[in-house]
Design an enzyme around this catalytic site. Structure first.
Site, PDB file in Angstrom:
ATOM      1  N   HIS A   1      -7.099  -4.660  -1.055  1.00 39.61           N
ATOM      2  CA  HIS A   1      -6.387  -5.937  -1.152  1.00 39.61           C
ATOM      3  C   HIS A   1      -6.906  -6.742  -2.337  1.00 39.61           C
ATOM      4  O   HIS A   1      -6.649  -7.945  -2.423  1.00 39.61           O
ATOM      5  CB  HIS A   1      -6.563  -6.753   0.130  1.00 39.61           C
TER       6      HIS A   1
ATOM      7  N   HIS B   1       0.823  -1.217   0.000  1.00 36.80           N
ATOM      8  CA  HIS B   1       0.000   0.000   0.000  1.00 36.80           C
ATOM      9  C   HIS B   1       0.857   1.268   0.000  1.00 36.80           C
ATOM     10  O   HIS B   1       0.357   2.342   0.331  1.00 36.80           O
ATOM     11  CB  HIS B   1      -0.913   0.024   1.225  1.00 36.80           C
TER      12      HIS B   1
END
Length: 332
Positions: A220, A58
């Site tokens: 995700h 991320h």
């Protein structure tokens, strides 16, 4: 199939962490034995340490926001996986101030469990600890989802505002209350035209027909409840804006702080077009865009998509937002 540049799947994260720490050695220190990074120069006025973390993939969240005005420590897990509670405990113990430590946690089961275990260990050592749970993802705002809304783009906004408040010397309870209140007036929504590439296989995490968007995708690669045709940008952003504004608390929809966030492989050219479309959508709805941030800040590896986050703003929120910060990735 796309391939990542790396020595092996296992080396991707540790090599990246070592390289990140070396590239920003004046700002951050890496503790590989315990798997966390910490800010070298926190504000001396700070009484409470701020710790966040989550799966790698991320970037620049969270480690890119270590430093004066933001986080004291970050705990990166493996790709899309929670950090271990030992990492969180060691990082928290290292940066706890006289007022304790505040955990900023995205609402995922693994993160909640591991930050919770670390908090129990801290309490046993006499270190005060509190938690702010970020749950801003509008796509998972359903009674059918037991865990509740996921934590996504609002994490960055709240880390910035809480960092400024912590630099003013505020105490643990006051910071926790502020973070919880901010989370209650922030919502995010993400769309994607293509999934991220799984590092282990080099294959897309899911497939989408041409001309279709995943509407409400997770960071995700979690699939959305549905798809939508790939509409013109202005129409797409208007739809997202209407849904986000409707989800903000009553009486707090007249002024917002916005994040236009890339999920990995979207270009800057597109992101600034998205920001322009968002400003137009808000203006036609008589909503003041007080501040905005545009770029890739909460990525999902190389997912081709973007997210929008709206945070209902007021004078105090903007004052804290405008406070100085110095971290590897903070642009202002």
């Amino acid at each position: 199939m796309p391939q990542y540049f790396r020595d092996s799947p296992e080396s991707l994260v540790p090599d990246a962490l070592a390289g990140f720490a070396a590239a920003h050695a004046e700002l951050v220190a890496y503790h590989p034995d315990h798997g966390y990074l910490r800010a070298r120069h926190p504000a001396p006025t700070r009484r409470v340490g701020l710790v966040s973390g989550g799966g790698s993939g991320h970037e620049p969240l969270h480690s890119g926001f270590l430093g004066m005005g933001m986080l004291d420590a970050s705990c990166p897990g493996r790709i899309f996986a929670s950090p271990h509670n030992r990492q969180i405990f060691e990082a928290s113990r290292a940066v706890a101030g006289p007022g304790g430590v505040l955990h900023i946690v995205k609402n995922y089961t693994g993160d909640r469990i591991n930050f919770g275990i670390a908090a129990e260990r801290l309490h046993h050592e006499g270190i005060a600890c509190a938690r702010v749970l970020i749950d801003d993802d509008l796509a998972t705002d359903s009674d059918d989802i037991a865990v509740g809304r996921r934590g996504t783009g609002a994490t960055l906004l709240i880390e910035k505002i809480l960092g400024a408040a912590a630099d003013e010397g505020r105490g643990l309870d006051e910071l926790a209350a502020l973070g919880t209140e901010l989370t209650g007036r922030a919502r995010s929504l993400a769309v994607a035209a293509a999934a991220h590439t799984a590092p282990a296989s080099g294959a897309p995490a899911f497939g989408l027909p041409e001309g279709v968007l995943e509407f409400g995708v997770g960071i995700h690669g979690e699939r959305a409840e549905g798809t939508t045709p790939h509409a013109p940008l202005g129409k797409l952003v208007e739809t997202m804006t209407d849904q986000l504004l409707a989800a903000l608390p009553d009486g707090s929809r007249s002024r917002v702080l916005a994040l236009c966030n890339g999920l990995g492989s979207i270009t800057s050219l597109e992101l600034y077009g998205i920001r322009h479309a968002l400003a137009k959508a808000l203006d036609t709805r008589d909503v003041a865009l007080d501040r905005s941030l545009t770029g890739t800040f909460v990525s999902a590896l190389d997912m081709r998509g973007f997210s929008l986050t709206l945070l209902a703003s007021d004078a105090e929120t903007l004052r804290l937002w405008d406070a100085p910060a110095r971290t590897p990735a903070w642009p202002l």
